[in-house]
Design a protein around this motif. Structure first.
Motif, PDB file in Angstrom:
ATOM      1  N   LEU A  95       0.470   8.272  39.263  1.00  0.00           N
ATOM      2  CA  LEU A  95      -0.910   8.217  38.795  1.00  0.00           C
ATOM      3  C   LEU A  95      -1.589   7.011  39.432  1.00  0.00           C
ATOM      4  N   ARG A  96      -2.851   7.207  39.791  1.00  0.00           N
ATOM      5  CA  ARG A  96      -3.625   6.076  40.307  1.00  0.00           C
ATOM      6  C   ARG A  96      -5.056   6.199  39.827  1.00  0.00           C
ATOM      7  N   ARG A  97      -5.609   5.078  39.406  1.00  0.00           N
ATOM      8  CA  ARG A  97      -6.975   5.046  38.902  1.00  0.00           C
ATOM      9  C   ARG A  97      -7.944   4.868  40.071  1.00  0.00           C
ATOM     10  N   PHE A  98      -8.929   5.745  40.149  1.00  0.00           N
ATOM     11  CA  PHE A  98      -9.908   5.648  41.243  1.00  0.00           C
ATOM     12  C   PHE A  98     -11.265   5.252  40.691  1.00  0.00           C
ATOM     13  N   ALA A 104      -1.434   6.312  26.779  1.00  0.00           N
ATOM     14  CA  ALA A 104      -2.093   7.389  27.518  1.00  0.00           C
ATOM     15  C   ALA A 104      -1.377   7.680  28.836  1.00  0.00           C
ATOM     16  N   LEU A 105      -0.866   6.647  29.500  1.00  0.00           N
ATOM     17  CA  LEU A 105      -0.140   6.851  30.759  1.00  0.00           C
ATOM     18  C   LEU A 105       1.171   7.608  30.523  1.00  0.00           C
ATOM     19  N   THR A 162       1.125  -1.492  45.479  1.00  0.00           N
ATOM     20  CA  THR A 162       0.126  -0.941  46.398  1.00  0.00           C
ATOM     21  C   THR A 162      -1.086  -1.868  46.568  1.00  0.00           C
ATOM     22  N   ILE A 163      -1.083  -3.019  45.892  1.00  0.00           N
ATOM     23  CA  ILE A 163      -2.157  -4.006  46.054  1.00  0.00           C
ATOM     24  C   ILE A 163      -1.589  -5.221  46.788  1.00  0.00           C
ATOM     25  N   ALA A 201      -2.021  -3.839  35.815  1.00  0.00           N
ATOM     26  CA  ALA A 201      -1.874  -3.256  37.146  1.00  0.00           C
ATOM     27  C   ALA A 201      -2.658  -1.953  37.259  1.00  0.00           C
ATOM     28  N   TRP A 202      -2.625  -1.143  36.210  1.00  0.00           N
ATOM     29  CA  TRP A 202      -3.373   0.118  36.190  1.00  0.00           C
ATOM     30  C   TRP A 202      -4.865  -0.136  36.320  1.00  0.00           C
ATOM     31  N   ARG A 203      -5.370  -1.090  35.544  1.00  0.00           N
ATOM     32  CA  ARG A 203      -6.804  -1.390  35.607  1.00  0.00           C
ATOM     33  C   ARG A 203      -7.201  -1.965  36.966  1.00  0.00           C
ATOM     34  N   ALA A 204      -6.260  -2.632  37.634  1.00  0.00           N
ATOM     35  CA  ALA A 204      -6.542  -3.211  38.945  1.00  0.00           C
ATOM     36  C   ALA A 204      -6.485  -2.174  40.065  1.00  0.00           C
TER      37      ALA A 204
END
Length: 540
Positions: A537-540, A503-504, A368-369, A225-228
């Motif tokens: 946290l969200r990956r951009f 890491a998260l 959120t997706i 989910a993080w990578r997405a």
């Protein structure tokens, strides 16, 4: 492969959803190992619920359960979420019973359940099946899923990554399209196509050296989910179970991490030190039945103060035969290690147990997706806050699975035409070669787990967290080289997910400059009102 619904994970959350969804379309369930390799199947204590009258304990109410949950959550529970899940508990229990789950009944009143008590609960409201409740639930749901004509259960299929329109470069709203999946038997990577995906992969206990979780708990769904690009919340809150069997004669972690259920304390078990003193009352007036964060820190403090290797859970004052009858699995497992718990106290230490944070969702599991839902331990709904109340995990997984299907059917009905999708490229191996040195994987796996245990466990400091963050950055680079340089297998994929989740956890812990619930730091020992909010946290 195409299906109306794709479920990744085979615990209570995934199976409950699949059985409901199968009434509306085809369902594929993917699990990377055997179907019973789940946290659900390992759960001992039970599932909490305020039952309908007259089955509930005298004086128990929804409001009492809500108050207990919020008290344990240390100010971070979302009250509306707690209320909705608690009030749907009885109906979700009826669902489980309809699928063949048998909960223990009262010996004197066969029409009444034998309700247990656990830390943080002010009334007896925990349904159980001896001390193997999770196994009873998981095995019944798996049998029901295997018998349903609309459900395909595929074991030894490891979901690698989610496929989204965003990843394929589409400029429209980011939505899920499917997943790349490793068939562990053939080594081939296939595309599983679905616009409705449920992550139900459980938690990340294996990120720590000592854990009560099965080996499968490597945070796979969370990492995917993080990578997405999904939002992640509250990963600093990793719960440590206070009472895991400590075997001084063993050198391996496995023997030390055998869980001794909280229900043992609920039935009168007392935590004592080497002198026989009940030390927990120095930390909380509820003693051994205080919430898990308090009890785990009390044990950690006692061990460090005295220099002992463990503390003890004492049930020797209970009537002879009680443990054999009420907790037969625990009693017999301890006997295999040469300990009769009715004759001598059980040596115990805390171990990583439950991930209270996760993929950020609403009470229906919606992420959120678009089209992606997360249910159970992989998700962060707001039920648990900064510390989970005992036996609320199975409750959440079961209730939110029901709610997720209802929400999904309204927003993405299977008979509704899906918007046009870009073509999904086949998996490319490129120049990758088979892994020739397994020691590279095992060394990094061990380093991550020891690093997290030493620097990011029950008690933390800024210095430890920053050291962990620095080392994890280097480890992520090394793991990235493994992933791209070698053909994927389950070991590489688990290591990739493990380092991501570690890491998260560290990144969230660094951001919370206070102590709250199960996040305790010596640098900021008090609660701070301005931090009474989620860490996102969200990956951009």
């Amino acid at each position: 492969m195409h299906s109306d619904f794709l479920v990744i994970g085979s615990g209570i959350a995934g199976l409950s959803f699949a059985l409901k969804a199968a009434e509306h379309g085809t369902v594929i369930i993917l699990t990377k190992g055997e179907a019973l390799d789940s946290n659900t199947a390992w759960a001992q204590g039970g599932i909490s619920a305020v039952l309908d009258e007259p089955l509930r304990a005298e004086g128990d109410t929804y409001d009492r359960h809500i108050e207990d949950t919020i008290d344990a959550g240390a100010g971070l529970c979302k009250e509306d979420v707690v209320r909705q899940i608690v009030e749907e508990g009885a109906a979700s229990i009826d669902d489980l019973v309809s699928h063949g789950v048998h909960f223990d009944k009262d010996e004197k009143q066969s029409d009444q359940y034998n309700l247990g008590n656990e830390g943080g609960h002010t009334k007896r409201r925990v349904l159980h099946s001896k001390d193997t409740t999770g196994y009873a639930i998981a095995s019944a749901l798996i049998d029901a899923a295997k018998e349903h004509p609309n459900i395909t259960l595929l074991e030894h299929h490891f979901a690698i990554d989610l496929i989204t329109t965003g990843k394929l470069g589409a400029v429209t709203e980011d939505r899920v399209l499917g997943a790349y999946v490793l068939d562990e038997a053939s080594g081939e990577v296939n595309i599983f196509r679905s616009d409705r995906i449920v992550l139900a992969t459980g938690g990340c206990g294996k990120v720590y050296l000592y854990t009560t979780n099965p080996d499968s708990s490597t945070g796979d769904g969370l990492a995917m989910a993080w990578r997405a690009g999904a939002t992640i919340a509250n990963m600093e809150f990793v719960q440590f179970h206070p009472t895991c069997f400590y075997n001084p004669a063993a050198t391996g972690a496995k023997a030390r991490s055998f869980l001794v259920s909280e229900a043992v304390r609920g039935e009168g078990g007392r935590l004592i030190n080497g002198k026989g003193e009940e030390f927990t009352y120095e930390h909380d007036p509820r003693g051994s039945l205080a919430p898990r964060d308090i009890v785990a820190r009390a044990i950690d403090h006692e061990i460090k103060k005295t220099g002992a290797s463990c503390v003890y859970l004492d049930v020797t004052h209970k009537p002879k035969g009680f443990m054999q009858e009420r907790f037969p699995n625990i009693y017999n497992t301890l006997l295999k290690f040469g300990l009769d718990c009715e004759q001598e106290p059980i040596p115990v230490v805390p171990a990583a147990h439950y991930q209270c944070g996760g993929v950020s969702t609403d009470v229906n599991g919606k992420t959120t997706i678009r089209g992606l839902f997360a249910v159970g331990e992989v998700a962060c709904t707001g039920l648990h806050g900064a510390n989970r109340l005992a036996s609320n995990s199975l409750l959440e997984g079961n209730v939110v699975a029901r709610r997720a299907l209802c929400a999904m059917m309204k927003s993405y009905p299977p008979n509704h035409p899906s918007p046009s999708s870009p073509p999904i490229p086949e998996w490319e191996v490129g120049d990758a070669t088979p892994l020739d040195e397994q020691v590279l994987i095992t060394h990094n796996w061990d380093e991550i787990r020891r690093l997290m245990w030493n620097y990011v466990s029950i008690v933390r400091t800024d210095n430890r967290l920053l050291r962990a963050a620095h080392r994890l950055r280097n480890l992520r680079k090394e793991v990235r080289e493994f992933y791209w340089g070698f053909k994927v297998n389950s070991d590489i994929l688990e290591l990739r997910n493990l380092v991501t989740v570690a890491a998260l956890v560290v990144d969230c812990a660094i951001r919370r400059k206070e102590s709250r619930g199960i996040h305790y730091t010596l640098d900021y020992p008090d609660k701070v009102d301005s931090y009474q909010r989620d860490t996102e946290l969200r990956r951009f």
